[in-house]
Design a protein around this motif. Structure first.
Motif, mmCIF file in Angstrom:
data_model
loop_
_atom_site.group_PDB
_atom_site.id
_atom_site.type_symbol
_atom_site.label_atom_id
_atom_site.label_comp_id
_atom_site.label_asym_id
_atom_site.label_seq_id
_atom_site.Cartn_x
_atom_site.Cartn_y
_atom_site.Cartn_z
ATOM 1 N N ALA A 103 35.809 16.473 38.671
ATOM 2 C CA ALA A 103 34.983 15.935 39.755
ATOM 3 C C ALA A 103 35.523 14.589 40.242
ATOM 4 O O ALA A 103 35.531 14.308 41.453
ATOM 5 C CB ALA A 103 33.534 15.791 39.288
ATOM 6 N N ILE A 104 36.016 13.751 39.332
ATOM 7 C CA ILE A 104 36.571 12.444 39.719
ATOM 8 C C ILE A 104 37.847 12.629 40.541
ATOM 9 O O ILE A 104 38.054 11.945 41.554
ATOM 10 C CB ILE A 104 36.811 11.561 38.475
ATOM 11 C CG1 ILE A 104 35.466 11.121 37.900
ATOM 12 C CG2 ILE A 104 37.666 10.353 38.809
ATOM 13 C CD1 ILE A 104 35.554 10.379 36.582
ATOM 14 N N LEU A 105 38.697 13.563 40.139
ATOM 15 C CA LEU A 105 39.920 13.832 40.898
ATOM 16 C C LEU A 105 39.600 14.330 42.307
ATOM 17 O O LEU A 105 40.225 13.911 43.288
ATOM 18 C CB LEU A 105 40.794 14.852 40.161
ATOM 19 C CG LEU A 105 41.500 14.344 38.907
ATOM 20 C CD1 LEU A 105 42.223 15.482 38.206
ATOM 21 C CD2 LEU A 105 42.469 13.223 39.243
ATOM 22 N N ALA A 106 38.592 15.210 42.411
ATOM 23 C CA ALA A 106 38.203 15.720 43.731
ATOM 24 C C ALA A 106 37.643 14.592 44.590
ATOM 25 O O ALA A 106 37.929 14.516 45.804
ATOM 26 C CB ALA A 106 37.176 16.834 43.574
ATOM 27 N N LEU A 107 36.863 13.692 44.006
ATOM 28 C CA LEU A 107 36.289 12.565 44.752
ATOM 29 C C LEU A 107 37.395 11.608 45.221
ATOM 30 O O LEU A 107 37.390 11.158 46.372
ATOM 31 C CB LEU A 107 35.277 11.832 43.868
ATOM 32 C CG LEU A 107 34.523 10.666 44.496
ATOM 33 C CD1 LEU A 107 33.680 11.142 45.661
ATOM 34 C CD2 LEU A 107 33.652 9.979 43.465
ATOM 35 N N ARG A 108 38.349 11.325 44.364
ATOM 36 C CA ARG A 108 39.446 10.429 44.737
ATOM 37 C C ARG A 108 40.313 11.055 45.832
ATOM 38 O O ARG A 108 40.807 10.342 46.719
ATOM 39 C CB ARG A 108 40.289 10.098 43.513
ATOM 40 C CG ARG A 108 39.569 9.150 42.578
ATOM 41 C CD ARG A 108 40.400 8.805 41.377
ATOM 42 N NE ARG A 108 39.642 7.877 40.513
ATOM 43 C CZ ARG A 108 39.860 7.730 39.229
ATOM 44 N NH1 ARG A 108 40.793 8.434 38.622
ATOM 45 N NH2 ARG A 108 39.139 6.879 38.533
ATOM 46 N N ALA A 109 40.488 12.368 45.788
ATOM 47 C CA ALA A 109 41.269 13.046 46.829
ATOM 48 C C ALA A 109 40.552 12.958 48.178
ATOM 49 O O ALA A 109 41.189 12.749 49.220
ATOM 50 C CB ALA A 109 41.507 14.503 46.448
ATOM 51 N N ARG A 110 39.234 13.092 48.172
ATOM 52 C CA ARG A 110 38.472 12.988 49.426
ATOM 53 C C ARG A 110 38.539 11.568 49.973
ATOM 54 O O ARG A 110 38.630 11.356 51.175
ATOM 55 C CB ARG A 110 37.018 13.400 49.188
ATOM 56 C CG ARG A 110 36.872 14.902 48.966
ATOM 57 C CD ARG A 110 35.472 15.298 48.554
ATOM 58 N NE ARG A 110 34.488 14.954 49.561
ATOM 59 C CZ ARG A 110 33.166 15.040 49.362
ATOM 60 N NH1 ARG A 110 32.687 15.448 48.191
ATOM 61 N NH2 ARG A 110 32.347 14.716 50.328
#
Length: 118
Positions: A103-110
């Motif tokens: 979830a953190i990786l997806a948030l940072r990508a966004r």
């Protein structure tokens, strides 16, 4: 102020309610029920009525039965579980850490893409 000749009476149908007006009551017998709290309850039942196996104690609310030596045990109270408690039952700590990292990786990508996240 009420006038002096106001009718004072009672409602329609009021009056002495004796056995002659109501009819005879059904023959009854009392049954003793015992709870784990040490209370005895004696409700009356008609002779032809089916007697229930258990009865709720009116004093403490525990279930009771007719066996004075072996009253039923109090019911087990299941504590309230939070959403987090249910999640912890389904997932191990390692699975939770993996999901959080994803979830953190997806948030940072966004955020890196310029998407506005509130």
């Amino acid at each position: 102020m009420a006038g002096g000749n106001a009718i004072r009476g009672s409602r329609v149908g009021a009056g002495p309610m004796g056995e002659a007006e109501r009819g005879d009551s059904a023959p009854r017998h009392r049954v003793s029920y015992f709870c784990a709290g040490g209370h005895e309850t004696r409700p009356a039942f008609a002779l032809d009525a089916q007697i229930p196996e258990s009865w709720d104690c009116p004093r403490c609310g525990l279930p009771s039965n007719t066996d004075s030596e072996n009253p039923p045990p109090p019911p087990k109270i299941v504590p309230y579980k939070t959403h987090l408690a249910y999640v912890k039952e389904r997932r191990s700590d390692a699975e939770a850490a993996a999901i959080l990292d994803e979830a953190i990786l997806a948030l940072r990508a966004r955020r890196a893409a310029g998407e506005i996240i509130y």
